[in-house]
Design a protein around this motif. Sequence first.
Motif, PDB file in Angstrom:
ATOM      1  N   ALA A  43       0.792  -1.056  -0.023  1.00 25.25           N
ATOM      2  CA  ALA A  43      -0.067   0.136  -0.129  1.00 25.25           C
ATOM      3  C   ALA A  43       0.815   1.404  -0.174  1.00 25.25           C
ATOM      4  O   ALA A  43       1.894   1.042   0.732  1.00 25.25           O
ATOM      5  CB  ALA A  43      -0.912  -0.102   1.158  1.00 25.25           C
ATOM      6  N   TYR A  65       3.957   2.718   2.577  1.00 25.82           N
ATOM      7  CA  TYR A  65       4.514   1.864   3.375  1.00 25.82           C
ATOM      8  C   TYR A  65       6.059   1.820   3.192  1.00 25.82           C
ATOM      9  O   TYR A  65       6.352   2.314   1.878  1.00 25.82           O
ATOM     10  CB  TYR A  65       4.242   0.241   2.763  1.00 25.82           C
ATOM     11  N   TYR A 124       0.647   4.100   5.905  1.00 24.33           N
ATOM     12  CA  TYR A 124       0.167   3.777   4.444  1.00 24.33           C
ATOM     13  C   TYR A 124      -1.437   3.741   4.412  1.00 24.33           C
ATOM     14  O   TYR A 124      -2.167   3.970   5.402  1.00 24.33           O
ATOM     15  CB  TYR A 124       0.702   2.458   4.192  1.00 24.33           C
ATOM     16  N   LYS A 181      -5.108   2.614   3.790  1.00 25.76           N
ATOM     17  CA  LYS A 181      -5.604   1.341   4.369  1.00 25.76           C
ATOM     18  C   LYS A 181      -7.314   1.385   3.758  1.00 25.76           C
ATOM     19  O   LYS A 181      -7.656   2.568   3.232  1.00 25.76           O
ATOM     20  CB  LYS A 181      -6.201   1.381   5.788  1.00 25.76           C
ATOM     21  N   ASP A 182      -7.931   0.240   3.699  1.00 26.43           N
ATOM     22  CA  ASP A 182      -9.231   0.209   3.334  1.00 26.43           C
ATOM     23  C   ASP A 182      -9.593   0.735   1.910  1.00 26.43           C
ATOM     24  O   ASP A 182     -10.452   1.324   1.672  1.00 26.43           O
ATOM     25  CB  ASP A 182     -10.168   0.818   4.165  1.00 26.43           C
ATOM     26  N   GLY A 202      -2.198  -8.529   3.415  1.00 28.17           N
ATOM     27  CA  GLY A 202      -2.934  -7.559   4.342  1.00 28.17           C
ATOM     28  C   GLY A 202      -4.168  -7.141   3.549  1.00 28.17           C
ATOM     29  O   GLY A 202      -4.340  -6.148   2.902  1.00 28.17           O
ATOM     30  N   SER A 205      -7.528  -3.571   1.063  1.00 31.10           N
ATOM     31  CA  SER A 205      -6.380  -3.849   1.738  1.00 31.10           C
ATOM     32  C   SER A 205      -6.344  -3.224   3.100  1.00 31.10           C
ATOM     33  O   SER A 205      -7.321  -2.500   3.695  1.00 31.10           O
ATOM     34  CB  SER A 205      -5.358  -2.740   1.155  1.00 31.10           C
ATOM     35  N   LYS A 206      -5.754  -3.733   4.045  1.00 33.66           N
ATOM     36  CA  LYS A 206      -5.556  -3.705   5.523  1.00 33.66           C
ATOM     37  C   LYS A 206      -4.309  -3.558   6.126  1.00 33.66           C
ATOM     38  O   LYS A 206      -3.928  -2.848   7.075  1.00 33.66           O
ATOM     39  CB  LYS A 206      -6.458  -4.032   6.282  1.00 33.66           C
ATOM     40  N   GLY A 207      -3.007  -3.915   5.258  1.00 33.62           N
ATOM     41  CA  GLY A 207      -1.937  -4.025   5.764  1.00 33.62           C
ATOM     42  C   GLY A 207      -0.884  -3.405   4.918  1.00 33.62           C
ATOM     43  O   GLY A 207      -1.261  -2.712   3.789  1.00 33.62           O
ATOM     44  N   VAL A 261       0.548  -6.360   1.181  1.00 37.09           N
ATOM     45  CA  VAL A 261      -0.822  -6.508   0.457  1.00 37.09           C
ATOM     46  C   VAL A 261      -1.039  -8.074  -0.095  1.00 37.09           C
ATOM     47  O   VAL A 261      -1.930  -8.501   0.381  1.00 37.09           O
ATOM     48  CB  VAL A 261      -1.647  -5.236  -0.094  1.00 37.09           C
TER      49      VAL A 261
END
Length: 420
Positions: free
Chosen positions: A333, A336, A340, A342-343, A364, A374-376, A379
Amino acid sequence: MNLAVLGSGGREHAICYKLHQSKKLGKLLCIPGNAGTEKIAENIKIDLGNFEEIYKTIKTKNIEIVIVGPEQPLVEGIVDFLRQRSVKVIGPDKFSSQLEGSKSFMKNICKKNNIPTANYGVFDNLNKAEIFLKKNGAPIVVKADGLAAGKGVSICESFDEAKIKIKEILDGKFKSSNKVILEEFLEGEELSYFVLSDKNSYSFFGSAQDHKRVGEGDKGPNTGGMGAYSPAKMLNKNLDEKIRKKIIEPTLSAMKNLGHPYEGFLYAGLMIKNSEPYLIEYNIRMGDPECQVLMMTLKSDLLEIFDYITKNKLNDLKIQWYEKESITIVLCAKGYPETYIKDSEIKNLSSVITDHDNQIFHAGTYRKNNKIFSKGGRVLNITSCAKSLSDARKRCLKNLKQIDWDDGFFRKDIGWRVIK
Ligand code: AMP
Ligand code: GLY
């Protein structure tokens, strides 16, 4: 057989992928898992710090072997906790987990057993650290003693930069560390070397080369890993012999002599300088993203390997590999390894054709209303294997092109030192 994998990264998706191929597999759980593991395993959302809840679920679901992916629960003693309750687990106990959980513990093992590693000092105050710094000069490597998710190491080019980093660590930037390690900077090429061990013996479990820096040409800050390939080109018979005799075997005997025979994956992060191996760090688990490339070339049944380990019969098994080269590119993402995005929705993933040689491992991600988000920071892991590394990378890049995600970025040059 029913198994459970603990973790939610690309490493755990790759382990589930390989276990899923076994004819002996019954039920497969992934705790907590991600949008990739949910297709081949039952994801169960439990915090990995909640050992009681994990144990209850394992009992209810009749799980026979638990595989621990990440280091945190290992360092916190999940293996001891589950073994005390008669659950079979793949992973080292809390004591042995100090090999990763405490750099000063690891360095001490090296010192006592003549294991080649960088010269170092351990400090809990700035004055003493400064004396060491003055004596050794720059470049110098500054490390937090405890776990820091790959962010506790800085390679400092100047005295002033090193002083700032030392101060940050001593001031408590990483909750796990109140000590700082200063280390001689080793120039050379890095190699990730893996073994699997039970109480009686150990087996080589592949080699890989990781790409830790965020930018192409290995520039910019360190990350958890932006991509990897396997096998490592540098590894030959002679070097393999040196790694076993000078590093792996003395470590395993030391742990045995301390009353804690090492069980599970052991990952040696090595620097090779003038054909000699030096230990940079130990990890008490598989690498991420190195695991992803290894699972593509592992020919043997992973479930059978785990079964043999729990019986301390690893010696009876010959682990086999495909004669292929594999590569993984980490799609991250934007932002990073700092803050970074998210979502953010990732589109068109399903148009990438996956098969025995091409996989997308989720790291992620999560699914909501049948869409992937995405959450990490890291990803997705776009992974391919082929007869040559160059072909494998072409496949990864082609597959990456099909993914529609403006908030992502990746390194196009994974393998640049060896792919002409
Ligand atoms: P570690 O978390 O100890 O593996 O360190 C992360 C990364 O920092 C390693 O993969 C190396 O690229 C680099 N590094 C760590 N220690 C040294 C050292 N003594 N000399 C050169 N590079 C190092
Ligand atoms: N790829 C580096 C690690 O797993 O620690």
